[in-house]
Design a protein around this motif. Structure first.
Motif, PDB file in Angstrom:
ATOM      1  N   THR A   9      -1.825   6.636   8.350  1.00 36.49           N
ATOM      2  CA  THR A   9      -3.250   6.950   8.392  1.00 36.49           C
ATOM      3  C   THR A   9      -3.884   6.309   9.617  1.00 36.49           C
ATOM      4  O   THR A   9      -3.396   5.294  10.114  1.00 36.49           O
ATOM      5  CB  THR A   9      -3.964   6.443   7.123  1.00 36.49           C
ATOM      6  OG1 THR A   9      -5.370   6.714   7.229  1.00 36.49           O
ATOM      7  CG2 THR A   9      -3.779   4.937   6.954  1.00 36.49           C
ATOM      8  N   TYR A  35       2.178   9.668   5.358  1.00 39.25           N
ATOM      9  CA  TYR A  35       2.605   8.285   5.203  1.00 39.25           C
ATOM     10  C   TYR A  35       1.796   7.353   6.120  1.00 39.25           C
ATOM     11  O   TYR A  35       1.701   6.163   5.847  1.00 39.25           O
ATOM     12  CB  TYR A  35       4.087   8.138   5.558  1.00 39.25           C
ATOM     13  CG  TYR A  35       5.006   8.941   4.661  1.00 39.25           C
ATOM     14  CD1 TYR A  35       5.407   8.452   3.422  1.00 39.25           C
ATOM     15  CD2 TYR A  35       5.458  10.194   5.047  1.00 39.25           C
ATOM     16  CE1 TYR A  35       6.247   9.195   2.604  1.00 39.25           C
ATOM     17  CE2 TYR A  35       6.298  10.941   4.248  1.00 39.25           C
ATOM     18  CZ  TYR A  35       6.683  10.432   3.014  1.00 39.25           C
ATOM     19  OH  TYR A  35       7.517  11.169   2.198  1.00 39.25           O
ATOM     20  N   ARG A  89       0.827  -1.211   0.000  1.00 37.56           N
ATOM     21  CA  ARG A  89       0.000   0.000   0.000  1.00 37.56           C
ATOM     22  C   ARG A  89       0.858   1.256   0.000  1.00 37.56           C
ATOM     23  O   ARG A  89       0.621   2.195  -0.789  1.00 37.56           O
ATOM     24  CB  ARG A  89      -0.929  -0.005   1.221  1.00 37.56           C
ATOM     25  CG  ARG A  89      -1.785   1.248   1.359  1.00 37.56           C
ATOM     26  CD  ARG A  89      -2.672   1.186   2.588  1.00 37.56           C
ATOM     27  NE  ARG A  89      -1.912   1.243   3.827  1.00 37.56           N
ATOM     28  CZ  ARG A  89      -1.477   2.369   4.389  1.00 37.56           C
ATOM     29  NH1 ARG A  89      -1.696   3.536   3.799  1.00 37.56           N
ATOM     30  NH2 ARG A  89      -0.818   2.332   5.535  1.00 37.56           N
ATOM     31  N   SER A 119       2.726   1.851  -3.242  1.00 34.71           N
ATOM     32  CA  SER A 119       1.799   2.296  -4.282  1.00 34.71           C
ATOM     33  C   SER A 119       1.453   3.778  -4.119  1.00 34.71           C
ATOM     34  O   SER A 119       1.348   4.522  -5.108  1.00 34.71           O
ATOM     35  CB  SER A 119       0.522   1.458  -4.237  1.00 34.71           C
ATOM     36  OG  SER A 119      -0.454   1.944  -5.137  1.00 34.71           O
ATOM     37  N   GLU A 120       1.273   4.214  -2.860  1.00 35.60           N
ATOM     38  CA  GLU A 120       0.918   5.601  -2.597  1.00 35.60           C
ATOM     39  C   GLU A 120       2.113   6.542  -2.765  1.00 35.60           C
ATOM     40  O   GLU A 120       1.922   7.736  -3.022  1.00 35.60           O
ATOM     41  CB  GLU A 120       0.352   5.728  -1.183  1.00 35.60           C
ATOM     42  CG  GLU A 120      -0.984   5.013  -0.993  1.00 35.60           C
ATOM     43  CD  GLU A 120      -1.455   5.038   0.455  1.00 35.60           C
ATOM     44  OE1 GLU A 120      -0.696   5.540   1.324  1.00 35.60           O
ATOM     45  OE2 GLU A 120      -2.565   4.550   0.728  1.00 35.60           O
ATOM     46  N   HIS A 121       3.330   5.995  -2.615  1.00 33.32           N
ATOM     47  CA  HIS A 121       4.546   6.818  -2.721  1.00 33.32           C
ATOM     48  C   HIS A 121       5.533   6.109  -3.658  1.00 33.32           C
ATOM     49  O   HIS A 121       6.589   5.634  -3.228  1.00 33.32           O
ATOM     50  CB  HIS A 121       5.158   7.033  -1.340  1.00 33.32           C
ATOM     51  CG  HIS A 121       4.191   7.578  -0.328  1.00 33.32           C
ATOM     52  ND1 HIS A 121       3.955   8.921  -0.162  1.00 33.32           N
ATOM     53  CD2 HIS A 121       3.376   6.938   0.561  1.00 33.32           C
ATOM     54  CE1 HIS A 121       3.057   9.099   0.789  1.00 33.32           C
ATOM     55  NE2 HIS A 121       2.688   7.913   1.247  1.00 33.32           N
TER      56      HIS A 121
END
Length: 535
Positions: A354, A352, A292, A295-297
């Motif tokens: 959540t 980074y 995850r 993918s986000e960074h």
């Protein structure tokens, strides 16, 4: 509910020495416990046997020492009475006499940090329900909430969650999930809508902690008294584990942000005990969380380093931890205005971390003796999932909640059926296989010996977590090590255990009190006054 804050093996005539292997990564034969007398010296709850605080010769040298005896320090070891007092100081137990699917829950905490960074909360909400799937039948449902908060870098975030998270989630559920009918009842919503409400509640509170409160501080910097109150919950952090049980649907929701863990113990159709991990640890070592974050960074290879976020923070989901959520500009503004602090290394495209939880749903079968165990990760560092369920089973047998099972092998080998932990089958989803395993001796799947002396099952689990397979001397040692040194050997421990009941509501209606009753025998720490259910 109120905040729950709430040795040596003698050998020889002149010197007794026992070795216990404790390091940051596991248990090894390095640290020694010695006594100058085979009988010890006792005073004020303390048995004067000494424990070497050097984790190992290697660690001593790394930290600037020589690795010699003069690098070692000694601490007094508490006697059994004092150890029991400390283990039971913050235990609480409640009988739930409502005929709504829950019969009892036990809680216990053992601090390692001072003050403890863990926290917990419990709440019961009575809700009039109208179920369209059952001809608009009316039922006064109970919403049960049990929560465990594992704080880090301080206690303020977990305390904020203790005071506000359940109420925030209840408000979201009442507003967006359980709609009010013309008869002033609540309609049973879809499972997905409940999940969305729980997630919304988590994110709403975290946004208040990390964004809204900090904006208040920037808008009114002259209010020095508010600075610490608003800043600290954002700068500290906490994992959150919340279980929600609806007595009408008999469904359990488990919401996890971080690496605290929930387990369900149950009997299967073959009369075998099973354990099902209802949550998956969310850390920088989790393949799902790593995927995850990458993918986000996508252009940040250092977003995960050594199993930690930016090489520093272990949980990948948490409340607070604003250093991993604020922009670079905001952090510089905060640090320049209020105190000096360096930015996290490799900070490029926050957030980074959540607070959004992963929510799972599980049907509860009380006739299978289902029970729920929730705990901060300090428990799972010392006990496997199978051991935890096995320990609860043995405790239930002693309390005559269930009958002990015997087999022909017990007679053949002339061994008591309860001399060791029962076999427990792990039926968890494959995604849980990557979870953190216990680091102490014995390891996953161990069926070692145990200690069975507590009326409170949560205290029972903590005692056995410290015992390393039923060794009372280990318990005395680990309880005796003072803070902050104790953090090298164990974490804060918070445990909640819930027992579900298949009690018939009509039969119970005539006799039940409709509230919570303190189980005094399992609340040895003592409560000054009766606690009523928050209804």
């Amino acid at each position: 509910m109120r905040r729950g804050i709430n040795i040596a093996v003698i050998g020889g005539l002149l010197m007794a020495t026992s070795y216990l292997s404790i390091t940051r990564n596991g248990l090894h034969a390095d640290s020694s416990i010695t006594s100058s007398s085979p009988f010890g010296r006792k005073e004020a709850g303390i048995e004067k046997k000494d424990f070497s605080t050097a984790a190992s010769t290697t660690d001593s040298v790394k930290n600037g020492g020589t690795g010699s005896q003069k690098d070692k320090q000694s601490i007094p070891i508490f006697n059994d009475e004092e150890v029991n007092r400390r283990l039971r100081r913050f235990e609480e137990s409640y009988f739930v006499d409502r005929g709504k699917g829950v019969s009892r829950y036990d809680i216990c905490q053992l601090p390692s940090n001072n003050p403890i960074e863990d926290d917990r909360s419990e709440k019961v909400v009575e809700v009039p329900i109208q179920d369209k799937d059952h001809n608009n039948e009316r039922d006064d449902s109970d919403w049960y909430f049990w929560s465990v908060f594992d704080g880090h870098a301080g206690w303020t975030t977990s305390a904020k969650l203790r005071d506000e998270l359940v109420d925030t989630v209840v408000s979201e559920m009442a507003t967006s999930a359980y709609k009010v009918t013309d008869d002033n009842m609540r309609m049973v919503p879809t499972s997905d809508s409940i999940d969305r409400a729980i997630k919304a509640g988590f994110l709403k509170l975290d946004n208040e902690i990390v964004t809204e409160n900090i904006q208040k501080l920037l808008d009114h910097p002259e209010n020095k008294n508010a600075a610490a109150e608003l800043l600290m919950p954002a700068l500290c952090g906490s994992c959150a584990l919340m279980s929600f049980y609806d007595s009408h649907t008999k469904r359990l929701k488990v919401a996890v942000t971080g690496d605290s863990r929930a387990l369900l113990g149950s009997l299967n159709d073959n009369d075998e005990w099973t354990v099902n991990s209802l949550s998956v640890d969310q850390t920088g070592s989790s393949p799902v969380e790593v995927a995850r974050l990458l993918s986000e960074h996508p252009n940040e290879p250092n977003v995960i380093r050594n199993g930690r976020i930016l090489g520093s923070l272990e949980p990948s989901r948490a409340f607070g931890d604003a250093r991993y959520k604020w922009s670079r500009d905001l952090q510089l503004k905060i640090y320049n205005k209020f105190f000096g602090r360096q930015l996290p290394a490799n900070l490029k495209t926050p957030p980074y971390v959540t607070a959004e939880p992963v929510v799972s749903t599980h049907d509860i079968n009380p006739w299978r003796h289902d029970f729920l165990v929730m705990a901060s990760d300090g428990l799972y560092e010392m006990l496997s999932n199978e051991e935890i369920v096995g320990l609860v089973v043995r405790w239930m047998e002693k309390q005559k909640i269930i009958k002990p099972k015997t087999s022909i092998f017990d007679s053949i080998f002339s061994r008591s059926s309860d001399s060791r932990l029962p076999k427990v089958i792990d039926v968890s989803d494959s995604s849980s296989k990557s979870q953190k395993q216990p680091f102490r001796k014995g390891g996953k799947g161990s069926t070692g010996k145990y200690i069975l002396e507590d009326e409170n099952v949560a205290t029972h689990l903590i005692r056995n977590a410290l015992s390393n397979g039923g060794n009372a001397e280990n318990v005395n040692l680990l309880v005796s090590i003072p803070s902050p040194l104790s953090r090298r050997y164990r974490d804060d421990l918070t445990v909640t255990v819930v027992f579900f009941s298949d009690e018939d509501k009509k039969a119970a209606a005539e006799s039940r009190t409709g509230g919570l009753e303190i189980n005094r025998a399992a609340t040895q720490g003592g409560l000054d006054k009766d606690v009523k259910a928050k209804l």
